[in-house]
Design a protein around this motif. Structure first.
Motif, PDB file in Angstrom:
ATOM      1  N   ARG A  58       0.864  -1.178   0.000  1.00 46.29           N
ATOM      2  CA  ARG A  58       0.000   0.000   0.000  1.00 46.29           C
ATOM      3  C   ARG A  58       0.899   1.226   0.000  1.00 46.29           C
ATOM      4  O   ARG A  58       2.117   1.120   0.012  1.00 46.29           O
ATOM      5  N   GLU A  59       0.316   2.372  -0.002  1.00 48.18           N
ATOM      6  CA  GLU A  59       1.095   3.604  -0.121  1.00 48.18           C
ATOM      7  C   GLU A  59       2.121   3.768   0.994  1.00 48.18           C
ATOM      8  O   GLU A  59       3.242   4.194   0.755  1.00 48.18           O
ATOM      9  N   THR A  60       1.747   3.426   2.226  1.00 44.80           N
ATOM     10  CA  THR A  60       2.655   3.676   3.345  1.00 44.80           C
ATOM     11  C   THR A  60       3.123   2.417   4.062  1.00 44.80           C
ATOM     12  O   THR A  60       3.964   2.503   4.954  1.00 44.80           O
ATOM     13  N   GLU A  61       2.560   1.245   3.719  1.00 46.39           N
ATOM     14  CA  GLU A  61       2.951   0.026   4.427  1.00 46.39           C
ATOM     15  C   GLU A  61       2.852  -1.187   3.516  1.00 46.39           C
ATOM     16  O   GLU A  61       2.285  -1.134   2.435  1.00 46.39           O
ATOM     17  N   ILE A  62       3.398  -2.292   4.027  1.00 40.78           N
ATOM     18  CA  ILE A  62       3.392  -3.545   3.274  1.00 40.78           C
ATOM     19  C   ILE A  62       3.025  -4.686   4.219  1.00 40.78           C
ATOM     20  O   ILE A  62       3.389  -4.672   5.398  1.00 40.78           O
ATOM     21  N   THR A  63       2.264  -5.632   3.714  1.00 37.37           N
ATOM     22  CA  THR A  63       2.017  -6.883   4.415  1.00 37.37           C
ATOM     23  C   THR A  63       2.735  -7.953   3.610  1.00 37.37           C
ATOM     24  O   THR A  63       2.545  -8.056   2.395  1.00 37.37           O
ATOM     25  N   TYR A  64       3.600  -8.709   4.281  1.00 40.55           N
ATOM     26  CA  TYR A  64       4.466  -9.679   3.610  1.00 40.55           C
ATOM     27  C   TYR A  64       4.315 -11.021   4.324  1.00 40.55           C
ATOM     28  O   TYR A  64       4.294 -11.080   5.548  1.00 40.55           O
ATOM     29  N   TYR A  65       4.176 -12.068   3.547  1.00 42.57           N
ATOM     30  CA  TYR A  65       4.031 -13.419   4.084  1.00 42.57           C
ATOM     31  C   TYR A  65       5.197 -14.263   3.583  1.00 42.57           C
ATOM     32  O   TYR A  65       5.679 -14.058   2.476  1.00 42.57           O
ATOM     33  N   VAL A  66       5.624 -15.221   4.370  1.00 46.88           N
ATOM     34  CA  VAL A  66       6.542 -16.253   3.899  1.00 46.88           C
ATOM     35  C   VAL A  66       5.809 -17.569   4.133  1.00 46.88           C
ATOM     36  O   VAL A  66       5.482 -17.910   5.270  1.00 46.88           O
ATOM     37  N   THR A  67       5.507 -18.269   3.037  1.00 47.77           N
ATOM     38  CA  THR A  67       4.623 -19.426   3.100  1.00 47.77           C
ATOM     39  C   THR A  67       5.197 -20.602   2.325  1.00 47.77           C
ATOM     40  O   THR A  67       6.107 -20.445   1.503  1.00 47.77           O
ATOM     41  N   THR A  68       4.602 -21.749   2.558  1.00 47.25           N
ATOM     42  CA  THR A  68       4.900 -22.933   1.767  1.00 47.25           C
ATOM     43  C   THR A  68       3.595 -23.397   1.125  1.00 47.25           C
ATOM     44  O   THR A  68       2.530 -23.281   1.737  1.00 47.25           O
ATOM     45  N   PRO A  69       3.647 -23.882  -0.114  1.00 46.55           N
ATOM     46  CA  PRO A  69       2.416 -24.353  -0.761  1.00 46.55           C
ATOM     47  C   PRO A  69       1.932 -25.660  -0.126  1.00 46.55           C
ATOM     48  O   PRO A  69       2.740 -26.514   0.252  1.00 46.55           O
ATOM     49  N   VAL A  70       0.602 -25.781  -0.011  1.00 45.33           N
ATOM     50  CA  VAL A  70      -0.018 -26.968   0.576  1.00 45.33           C
ATOM     51  C   VAL A  70      -1.137 -27.469  -0.329  1.00 45.33           C
ATOM     52  O   VAL A  70      -1.685 -26.712  -1.132  1.00 45.33           O
ATOM     53  N   ASN A  71      -1.475 -28.758  -0.172  1.00 45.15           N
ATOM     54  CA  ASN A  71      -2.575 -29.340  -0.942  1.00 45.15           C
ATOM     55  C   ASN A  71      -3.931 -28.970  -0.362  1.00 45.15           C
ATOM     56  O   ASN A  71      -4.914 -28.867  -1.089  1.00 45.15           O
ATOM     57  N   LYS A  72      -3.992 -28.825   0.963  1.00 43.16           N
ATOM     58  CA  LYS A  72      -5.231 -28.402   1.603  1.00 43.16           C
ATOM     59  C   LYS A  72      -4.889 -27.670   2.890  1.00 43.16           C
ATOM     60  O   LYS A  72      -3.829 -27.866   3.476  1.00 43.16           O
TER      61      LYS A  72
END
Length: 156
Positions: A58-72
């Motif tokens: 966004r203009e003043t901030e960021i939301t960042y995730y570190v994830t692994t792909p899953v089947n469910k």
């Protein structure tokens, strides 16, 4: 720099999240170390050897995730989140270089999008996809990952 448009299917992911201002973004690399130590907690991981870092800027901030792909998504470890990233068209390129040069690559992608008539979809998550075999290299002085920026308009 090779830039192209691709269509990705939906992806289910589980991982950790962080939200802050751009000036605090230097703490993002630590998220990868935390996620690596917690990977064994995530059930139903796919065979895809990557970490996926969805982000919403966004203009003043960021939301960042570190994830692994899953089947469910049915067992989310404490302190983690799980969600589905819808299928989408993306402008994609690979990045290899020093961390301080990443911003220049994004600027080149934005220029390319403008030149070829693509508009970024600011309502969708961007993706940075890191091959797991590169995580150790990424922790040192050089980064290697693919950048996927979601687009609204798709030029025929």
């Amino acid at each position: 720099m090779d830039i192209q448009v691709v269509e990705r299917d939906e992806i289910k992911v589980v991982g950790i999240s962080w939200n802050g201002s751009y000036s605090q973004a230097s703490s993002i690399p630590k998220l990868f170390k935390v996620m690596e130590t917690r990977l064994d907690e995530v059930a139903h991981q796919t065979e895809e050897p990557v970490l996926i870092a969805p982000f919403h800027s966004r203009e003043t901030e960021i939301t960042y995730y570190v994830t692994t792909p899953v089947n469910k998504i049915d067992q989310i470890p404490e302190g983690m989140v799980g969600f589905t990233i819808p299928g989408k068209n993306y402008v994609v390129t690979s990045y290899k270089g020093r961390p301080e040069e990443v911003e220049n690559t994004y600027l080149k992608i934005f220029d390319w999008m403008k030149e070829y008539g693509y508009e970024q979809d600011h309502q969708a998550l961007g993706l940075e996809i890191f091959p797991k075999k590169q995580i150790e290299t990424n922790a040192s002085e050089e980064l290697y990952f693919d950048i996927f920026l979601p687009i609204k308009s798709y030029k025929e």
